[in-house]
Structures are given as structure tokens and as C-alpha cells.
Design an enzyme around this catalytic site. Structure first.
Site, short mmCIF file in Angstrom:
data_model
loop_
_atom_site.label_atom_id
_atom_site.label_comp_id
_atom_site.label_asym_id
_atom_site.label_seq_id
_atom_site.Cartn_x
_atom_site.Cartn_y
_atom_site.Cartn_z
CG HIS A 1 -2.03 0.85 1.26
ND1 HIS A 1 -2.41 1.81 0.24
CD2 HIS A 1 -2.92 1.33 2.14
CE1 HIS A 1 -3.59 2.44 0.14
NE2 HIS A 1 -3.92 2.07 1.57
CB CYS B 1 -3.74 2.86 6.76
SG CYS B 1 -4.27 1.16 7.11
NE ARG C 1 -3.27 7.43 0.70
CZ ARG C 1 -4.18 6.48 0.45
NH1 ARG C 1 -4.81 5.68 1.35
NH2 ARG C 1 -4.71 5.67 -0.80
N1 NVA Z 1 -4.46 -3.69 5.36
C1 NVA Z 1 -5.80 -3.26 5.30
C2 NVA Z 1 -5.81 -1.74 5.10
C3 NVA Z 1 -7.11 -1.08 4.46
C4 NVA Z 1 -6.66 0.27 4.01
C5 NVA Z 1 -6.46 -3.98 4.10
O1 NVA Z 1 -5.80 -4.28 3.12
O2 NVA Z 1 -7.57 -4.17 4.20
N1 CP Z 2 -6.35 3.91 4.21
C1 CP Z 2 -6.90 3.57 3.10
O1 CP Z 2 -6.48 3.25 2.03
O2 CP Z 2 -8.39 3.70 3.41
P1 CP Z 2 -9.57 3.38 2.27
O3 CP Z 2 -9.66 1.71 2.38
O4 CP Z 2 -10.74 3.95 2.95
O5 CP Z 2 -9.24 3.70 0.92
#
Ligand code: NVA
Ligand code: CP
Length: 291
Positions: free
Chosen positions: A129, A258, A286
């Protein structure tokens, strides 16, 4: 052509340039000074998973820069009916100027990028990410100065965020202490190349947090892993970032997440809403770093 699929697709001096630009772009935005170098440019966003922050930050960001965006949710497009990702890449990239994708396996975004005529940005895969960690490192810089030489503690799942922090430690030159429950640690493939000065694995959260400048965590069950959520709830017992754990960090330590957060699971309400927490700045940044 340059894609941004993993954090390590850019080098430290490029990030430093980018953070300088971020500061300027954020200041202009806060002062209501229009800055629209991307008039007539189009961003396509492919979402195979849910999103709030990623969608709003990219959509608002491209609009503020003078461009437009199209959101493609899998279920509403031919992707959801089995059109190969390679074909979608070849078609969409003939019509837009840049593409952001949120998907499952990282190999999917790599296949898209390999067939795209335009740059591709990773808006989250199972493995990485990068946009989020970019915002997080920028948030640290804003609050505390350069992250080089600092200590960051990752408590919880060895997931896409953790993997990206591992890359960040090597790029920016800080130490990442990782502590995950047995069976949920980082995959060995993600730690390859990270020396002891950049990555240390701990078994007890309090040891990983000791002396940290930043404590960060994430949900115990990421998107796509919902079938495991019950087993994870049990396995992650003892890995909640609470006030007692935060008190093992430096007194001025920051707390990041996050988001979205599950209060009472990976973090307590008082830490999330408390004086160490910069989670709302992280979310806002972001917008600025991505622009
Ligand atoms: N680790 C989480 C982050 C969400 C922004 C996911 O992949 O669902
Ligand atoms: N942190 C993040 O990426 O959030 P969303 O899943 O809401 O985009």
C-alpha cells in the site's frame, strides 16, 4: 514509463523532491490558491475492493489539479464478468492519462501495468500500500522532522502496510521493529535485503515498542481475508495498541493507523483519539502527497 506499484519504485532523492512539492501543494490548497496543471487530463480508478480515503483523495486530488476521474468498480464493469485484466489495461490506457488500481494479488497490478500505455499507481494490493506509507512518512516529517535514524514499531499483522513499511525503512534509513502473532508475521520474501539496521523482528509487543518514535498498526483482518477473521481475533489477543503499550514508546511518540480502525481490536479508543495519534493528518496527507 514510470509506474508506482511499490514504494521502492522511487528512490530517496525522488521522495525528497516529492515531499517538497507536497508542502507547496498543501500550502496552496490551504490558501485556496488554484493550481491546475492537469487540465484535460483523466485519471481512471479501478476498485476491486472497497475504499473511502483512497477514492476521495484521488478523486478530489485530480479535480483540484484541473483534471477529471472515472471510477470503475469491478462489479459494474466487464472485469466483474471475467474480462482479462490485460484487455482492460490495453483499452482503458488508450483513453485516459493515468490509472490507479486497488486489487487483490500484486501480480494483477503488475499484469495491468505490463499492458498499460500510461503510468499505473497502486491504490492497495494484498501485498503493498505505497500511497498510504508515502502519506505516513510525510506526516512524520511534518510533525517530527526527517524519519532517518528513527525507530518505528509495527504491531500486528504482517500485511500490505507492514510490507510497505519494510521498504520504507530501507529507502529512508530508519529501523522498523515488527511484532506479529505466530503465523501472521511477514513473509520471508518481503524481508529479503533488509539488514538488522532496518528491520528487527520481536515476539513481544512491549519490546518492539520500547523507545519507538512512532507506533503503528492496522486491522487484524485485511480485505480479502474475511474468512480468517474469527481465527485472527483469537490469534491477535494481546496485540492491541493500548495506553500501557504506548507508554513503552518515547514520550513524544506518534501513533499512526491507515484507517479504517476497529476500536477495541488493534487499537483502543483512547489511543486512537489520544494525544499521540495523528491518524486524521495521515488521512488528509493522502490527498496532498498523491497530488
Ligand atoms: N491492511 C488493510 C488496509 C486498508 C486500508 C487492508 O488491506 O484491508
Ligand atoms: N487507508 C486507506 O487506504 O483507506 P481506504 O480503504 O478507505 O481507501
Amino acid at each position: 514509463m514510470k509506474h508506482f506499484l511499490q514504494l521502492r519504485d522511487l528512490e530517496r532523492d525522488q521522495f525528497e523532491h516529492l515531499f517538497g512539492r507536497t508542502r507547496l501543494i498543501k500550502e496552496r490548497f490551504k490558501s485556496y490558491i488554484a493550481y491546475q496543471p492537469l487540465a484535460d487530463r483523466m485519471l481512471a480508478m479501478v476498485f476491486e475492493k472497497s475504499s473511502t480515503r483512497t477514492r476521495v483523495s484521488f478523486e478530489a486530488g485530480i479535480h483540484q489539479l484541473g483534471g477529471s476521474s472515472i471510477v470503475l468498480n469491478t462489479s459494474e464493469t466487464q472485469l466483474g464478468r471475467g474480462e482479462p485484466i490485460e484487455d482492460v489495461a490495453r483499452v482503458v490506457s488508450r483513453m485516459v492519462d493515468i490509472v490507479m488500481i486497488r486489487t487483490y494479488e500484486h501480480s494483477i497490478i503488475e499484469r495491468f501495468a505490463a499492458h498499460s500505455r500510461v503510468p499505473v499507481i497502486n491504490g492497495l494490493t494484498n501485498e503493498y500500500h505505497p500511497c498510504q506509507v508515502l502519506a505516513d512518512v510525510y506526516t512524520f516529517l511534518e510533525r517530527r522532522g526527517p524519519i532517518a535514524g528513527r525507530v518505528v514499531a509495527w504491531i500486528g499483522d504482517g500485511n500490505n502496510m507492514c510490507n510497505t513499511w519494510i521498504q520504507a525503512a530501507q529507502i529512508f534509513g530508519f529501523r522498523l521493529n515488527v511484532c506479529s502473532p505466530p503465523g501472521y508475521g511477514v513473509e520471508p520474501a518481503r524481508t529479503a535485503g533488509a539488514g538488522r539496521e532496518h528491520l528487527e523482528i520481536f515476539t513481544r509487543p512491549a519490546q518492539a515498542v520500547a523507545g519507538a518514535d512512532l507506533v503503528t498498526t492496522d486491522v487484524w483482518t485485511s480485505m480479502g481475508f474475511e474468512a480468517e477473521s474469527e481465527a485472527r481475533l483469537a490469534a491477535f489477543d494481546g496485540f492491541t495498541v493500548d495506553a500501557a503499550l504506548m507508554s513503552a514508546a518515547r514520550p513524544d511518540a506518534l501513533f499512526m493507523h491507515c484507517l479504517p480502525a476497529h476500536r477495541g481490536e488493534e487499537v483502543t479508543e483512547d489511543v486512537l483519539e489520544g494525544p499521540h495519534s495523528v491518524v486524521w493528518d495521515e488521512a488528509e496527507n493522502r490527498l496532498h502527497v498523491q497530488k
